[in-house]
Design a protein around this motif. Structure first.
Motif, PDB file in Angstrom:
ATOM      1  N   HIS A   1      86.872  20.007  -9.653  1.00 42.93           N
ATOM      2  CA  HIS A   1      85.884  19.276  -8.583  1.00 42.93           C
ATOM      3  C   HIS A   1      84.901  18.543  -9.056  1.00 42.93           C
ATOM      4  O   HIS A   1      84.596  17.275  -8.770  1.00 42.93           O
ATOM      5  CB  HIS A   1      85.492  20.599  -7.672  1.00 42.93           C
ATOM      6  CG  HIS A   1      84.803  20.106  -6.434  1.00 42.93           C
ATOM      7  ND1 HIS A   1      83.816  20.720  -5.940  1.00 42.93           N
ATOM      8  CD2 HIS A   1      84.863  18.740  -5.627  1.00 42.93           C
ATOM      9  CE1 HIS A   1      83.412  19.849  -4.645  1.00 42.93           C
ATOM     10  NE2 HIS A   1      83.746  18.966  -4.748  1.00 42.93           N
ATOM     11  N   LEU A   2      83.956  19.025 -10.098  1.00 41.76           N
ATOM     12  CA  LEU A   2      82.986  18.279 -10.511  1.00 41.76           C
ATOM     13  C   LEU A   2      83.537  16.931 -11.525  1.00 41.76           C
ATOM     14  O   LEU A   2      82.816  15.975 -11.350  1.00 41.76           O
ATOM     15  CB  LEU A   2      82.291  18.965 -11.520  1.00 41.76           C
ATOM     16  CG  LEU A   2      81.260  20.338 -10.586  1.00 41.76           C
ATOM     17  CD1 LEU A   2      80.743  21.236 -11.805  1.00 41.76           C
ATOM     18  CD2 LEU A   2      80.257  19.761  -9.850  1.00 41.76           C
ATOM     19  N   THR A   3      84.675  17.196 -12.191  1.00 41.15           N
ATOM     20  CA  THR A   3      85.119  15.906 -12.952  1.00 41.15           C
ATOM     21  C   THR A   3      85.449  14.901 -11.845  1.00 41.15           C
ATOM     22  O   THR A   3      85.262  13.897 -12.150  1.00 41.15           O
ATOM     23  CB  THR A   3      86.161  16.468 -13.887  1.00 41.15           C
ATOM     24  OG1 THR A   3      85.926  17.539 -14.637  1.00 41.15           O
ATOM     25  CG2 THR A   3      86.861  15.334 -14.490  1.00 41.15           C
ATOM     26  N   PHE A   4      86.131  15.256 -10.827  1.00 37.80           N
ATOM     27  CA  PHE A   4      86.396  14.372  -9.850  1.00 37.80           C
ATOM     28  C   PHE A   4      85.502  13.589  -9.360  1.00 37.80           C
ATOM     29  O   PHE A   4      85.401  12.331  -8.954  1.00 37.80           O
ATOM     30  CB  PHE A   4      87.313  14.958  -8.831  1.00 37.80           C
ATOM     31  CG  PHE A   4      87.922  14.021  -7.612  1.00 37.80           C
ATOM     32  CD1 PHE A   4      88.755  13.169  -7.928  1.00 37.80           C
ATOM     33  CD2 PHE A   4      87.335  14.393  -6.251  1.00 37.80           C
ATOM     34  CE1 PHE A   4      89.282  12.324  -6.756  1.00 37.80           C
ATOM     35  CE2 PHE A   4      87.733  13.530  -5.327  1.00 37.80           C
ATOM     36  CZ  PHE A   4      88.655  12.448  -5.489  1.00 37.80           C
ATOM     37  N   CYS A   5      84.456  14.399  -8.874  1.00 35.98           N
ATOM     38  CA  CYS A   5      83.092  13.645  -8.125  1.00 35.98           C
ATOM     39  C   CYS A   5      82.420  12.829  -9.459  1.00 35.98           C
ATOM     40  O   CYS A   5      81.910  11.676  -8.937  1.00 35.98           O
ATOM     41  CB  CYS A   5      82.238  14.987  -7.741  1.00 35.98           C
ATOM     42  SG  CYS A   5      82.804  15.799  -6.544  1.00 35.98           S
TER      43      CYS A   5
ATOM     44  N   ALA B   1      81.055   7.341 -10.903  1.00 42.25           N
ATOM     45  CA  ALA B   1      80.954   6.456 -12.008  1.00 42.25           C
ATOM     46  C   ALA B   1      81.575   5.126 -11.438  1.00 42.25           C
ATOM     47  O   ALA B   1      81.497   3.947 -11.920  1.00 42.25           O
ATOM     48  CB  ALA B   1      81.587   6.879 -13.232  1.00 42.25           C
ATOM     49  N   GLN B   2      82.562   5.030 -10.729  1.00 45.88           N
ATOM     50  CA  GLN B   2      83.252   4.002 -10.384  1.00 45.88           C
ATOM     51  C   GLN B   2      82.574   3.138  -8.940  1.00 45.88           C
ATOM     52  O   GLN B   2      82.870   2.230  -8.601  1.00 45.88           O
ATOM     53  CB  GLN B   2      84.726   4.309  -9.636  1.00 45.88           C
ATOM     54  CG  GLN B   2      85.415   4.885 -10.867  1.00 45.88           C
ATOM     55  CD  GLN B   2      86.844   5.361 -10.128  1.00 45.88           C
ATOM     56  OE1 GLN B   2      87.266   5.157  -9.133  1.00 45.88           O
ATOM     57  NE2 GLN B   2      87.292   6.310 -11.146  1.00 45.88           N
ATOM     58  N   SER B   3      81.654   4.045  -8.342  1.00 45.12           N
ATOM     59  CA  SER B   3      80.971   3.424  -7.176  1.00 45.12           C
ATOM     60  C   SER B   3      79.552   3.208  -7.338  1.00 45.12           C
ATOM     61  O   SER B   3      78.643   3.952  -8.091  1.00 45.12           O
ATOM     62  CB  SER B   3      81.104   4.485  -6.054  1.00 45.12           C
ATOM     63  OG  SER B   3      82.437   4.711  -5.777  1.00 45.12           O
TER      64      SER B   3
ATOM     65  N   SER C   1      91.007   4.494  -0.959  1.00 44.96           N
ATOM     66  CA  SER C   1      90.018   4.370  -1.948  1.00 44.96           C
ATOM     67  C   SER C   1      89.415   2.846  -2.019  1.00 44.96           C
ATOM     68  O   SER C   1      90.248   2.090  -2.474  1.00 44.96           O
ATOM     69  CB  SER C   1      90.170   5.028  -3.231  1.00 44.96           C
ATOM     70  OG  SER C   1      89.308   4.687  -4.193  1.00 44.96           O
ATOM     71  N   ALA C   2      88.063   2.819  -2.106  1.00 42.39           N
ATOM     72  CA  ALA C   2      87.680   1.355  -2.258  1.00 42.39           C
ATOM     73  C   ALA C   2      87.823   0.972  -3.784  1.00 42.39           C
ATOM     74  O   ALA C   2      87.744  -0.277  -4.206  1.00 42.39           O
ATOM     75  CB  ALA C   2      86.403   1.362  -1.951  1.00 42.39           C
ATOM     76  N   ALA C   3      87.909   1.975  -4.632  1.00 44.21           N
ATOM     77  CA  ALA C   3      87.865   1.583  -6.061  1.00 44.21           C
ATOM     78  C   ALA C   3      89.431   1.110  -6.627  1.00 44.21           C
ATOM     79  O   ALA C   3      89.705   0.918  -7.524  1.00 44.21           O
ATOM     80  CB  ALA C   3      87.724   3.039  -6.927  1.00 44.21           C
ATOM     81  N   GLY C   4      90.376   1.453  -5.486  1.00 44.36           N
ATOM     82  CA  GLY C   4      91.692   1.001  -5.844  1.00 44.36           C
ATOM     83  C   GLY C   4      92.472   2.175  -6.235  1.00 44.36           C
ATOM     84  O   GLY C   4      92.283   3.381  -6.496  1.00 44.36           O
ATOM     85  N   PRO C   5      93.932   2.103  -5.868  1.00 46.21           N
ATOM     86  CA  PRO C   5      94.836   3.251  -5.868  1.00 46.21           C
ATOM     87  C   PRO C   5      95.027   3.569  -7.272  1.00 46.21           C
ATOM     88  O   PRO C   5      95.162   4.868  -7.502  1.00 46.21           O
ATOM     89  CB  PRO C   5      96.185   2.362  -5.532  1.00 46.21           C
ATOM     90  CG  PRO C   5      95.927   0.985  -5.276  1.00 46.21           C
ATOM     91  CD  PRO C   5      94.330   0.804  -5.379  1.00 46.21           C
ATOM     92  N   ILE C   6      94.820   2.819  -8.348  1.00 42.06           N
ATOM     93  CA  ILE C   6      95.039   3.261  -9.658  1.00 42.06           C
ATOM     94  C   ILE C   6      93.786   4.167 -10.233  1.00 42.06           C
ATOM     95  O   ILE C   6      94.083   5.242 -10.572  1.00 42.06           O
ATOM     96  CB  ILE C   6      95.357   2.141 -10.775  1.00 42.06           C
ATOM     97  CG1 ILE C   6      96.718   1.515 -10.337  1.00 42.06           C
ATOM     98  CG2 ILE C   6      95.462   2.631 -12.074  1.00 42.06           C
ATOM     99  CD1 ILE C   6      97.726   2.111 -10.395  1.00 42.06           C
ATOM    100  N   LEU C   7      92.840   3.679  -9.820  1.00 40.99           N
ATOM    101  CA  LEU C   7      91.800   4.636 -10.201  1.00 40.99           C
ATOM    102  C   LEU C   7      91.518   5.923  -9.427  1.00 40.99           C
ATOM    103  O   LEU C   7      90.895   6.865 -10.101  1.00 40.99           O
ATOM    104  CB  LEU C   7      90.449   3.819  -9.994  1.00 40.99           C
ATOM    105  CG  LEU C   7      90.374   2.523 -11.030  1.00 40.99           C
ATOM    106  CD1 LEU C   7      88.991   1.682 -10.655  1.00 40.99           C
ATOM    107  CD2 LEU C   7      90.008   2.923 -12.431  1.00 40.99           C
ATOM    108  N   PHE C   8      91.622   5.684  -8.341  1.00 39.33           N
ATOM    109  CA  PHE C   8      91.642   6.984  -7.527  1.00 39.33           C
ATOM    110  C   PHE C   8      92.596   8.086  -7.936  1.00 39.33           C
ATOM    111  O   PHE C   8      92.506   8.957  -8.144  1.00 39.33           O
ATOM    112  CB  PHE C   8      91.923   6.798  -6.007  1.00 39.33           C
ATOM    113  CG  PHE C   8      91.690   7.795  -5.097  1.00 39.33           C
ATOM    114  CD1 PHE C   8      90.579   8.406  -4.604  1.00 39.33           C
ATOM    115  CD2 PHE C   8      92.859   8.562  -4.559  1.00 39.33           C
ATOM    116  CE1 PHE C   8      90.697   9.522  -3.786  1.00 39.33           C
ATOM    117  CE2 PHE C   8      92.880   9.526  -3.652  1.00 39.33           C
ATOM    118  CZ  PHE C   8      91.573   9.923  -3.398  1.00 39.33           C
ATOM    119  N   SER C   9      93.845   7.435  -8.078  1.00 40.21           N
ATOM    120  CA  SER C   9      95.041   8.671  -8.507  1.00 40.21           C
ATOM    121  C   SER C   9      94.501   8.990  -9.983  1.00 40.21           C
ATOM    122  O   SER C   9      94.886  10.100 -10.126  1.00 40.21           O
ATOM    123  CB  SER C   9      96.145   7.836  -8.445  1.00 40.21           C
ATOM    124  OG  SER C   9      96.685   7.224  -7.189  1.00 40.21           O
ATOM    125  N   LEU C  10      94.203   8.241 -10.794  1.00 39.56           N
ATOM    126  CA  LEU C  10      93.654   8.526 -12.136  1.00 39.56           C
ATOM    127  C   LEU C  10      92.584   9.436 -11.938  1.00 39.56           C
ATOM    128  O   LEU C  10      92.712  10.462 -12.898  1.00 39.56           O
ATOM    129  CB  LEU C  10      93.463   7.299 -12.995  1.00 39.56           C
ATOM    130  CG  LEU C  10      94.826   6.626 -13.733  1.00 39.56           C
ATOM    131  CD1 LEU C  10      94.252   5.271 -14.453  1.00 39.56           C
ATOM    132  CD2 LEU C  10      95.190   7.666 -14.575  1.00 39.56           C
TER     133      LEU C  10
END
Length: 122
Positions: free
Chosen positions: A15-19, A24-26, A85-94
């Motif tokens: 959870h913390l890693t995901f957040c 970092a992307q936003s 995701s506003a960051a894009g499908p690849i970044l969200f999935s990764l």
């Protein structure tokens, strides 16, 4: 095998890693917002999916295979959701895949692996 405490540690690290990855992307101070809005999905859906995946992988003693599966499964499952995701499908999935992989890696030492050799009662 892993107990409830180990599961909680793995989910908390994921959870913390995901957040942190999403923050970092936003731009701005989105880490708190990501943390709050992802609480329910991560702790209910993610924990249940991780428990099922761990159950499926129970007979595989190689811990690296578990970490790889915890990376690959969320990557494949979240690819259709990445468009949200506003960051894009690849970044969200990764982000989901990396977080799940780190969560599983964090409990590596907490897992008790049964010896698969004959006479050890698998």
């Amino acid at each position: 095998m892993i107990g409830g405490g180990g599961r909680a540690v793995g989910v908390a690290v994921a959870h913390l890693t995901f957040c942190l990855l999403l923050a970092a992307q936003s731009p701005g101070v989105w880490a708190i917002i990501f943390f709050i809005y992802s609480l329910l999905p991560v702790w209910v859906v993610g924990a249940a999916a991780g428990s099922l995946l761990g159950l499926i992988l129970r007979r595989i003693p190689n811990q690296w295979m578990h970490v790889a599966a915890f990376f690959a499964a969320p990557l494949l499952m979240s690819a259709p959701l990445g468009g949200l995701s506003a960051a894009g499908p690849i970044l969200f999935s990764l982000s989901m895949a990396i977080a799940a992989g780190f969560g599983r890696l964090s409990i590596w030492k907490m897992v008790r692996v049964k010896d698969p050799s004959p006479g050890h009662g698998i």
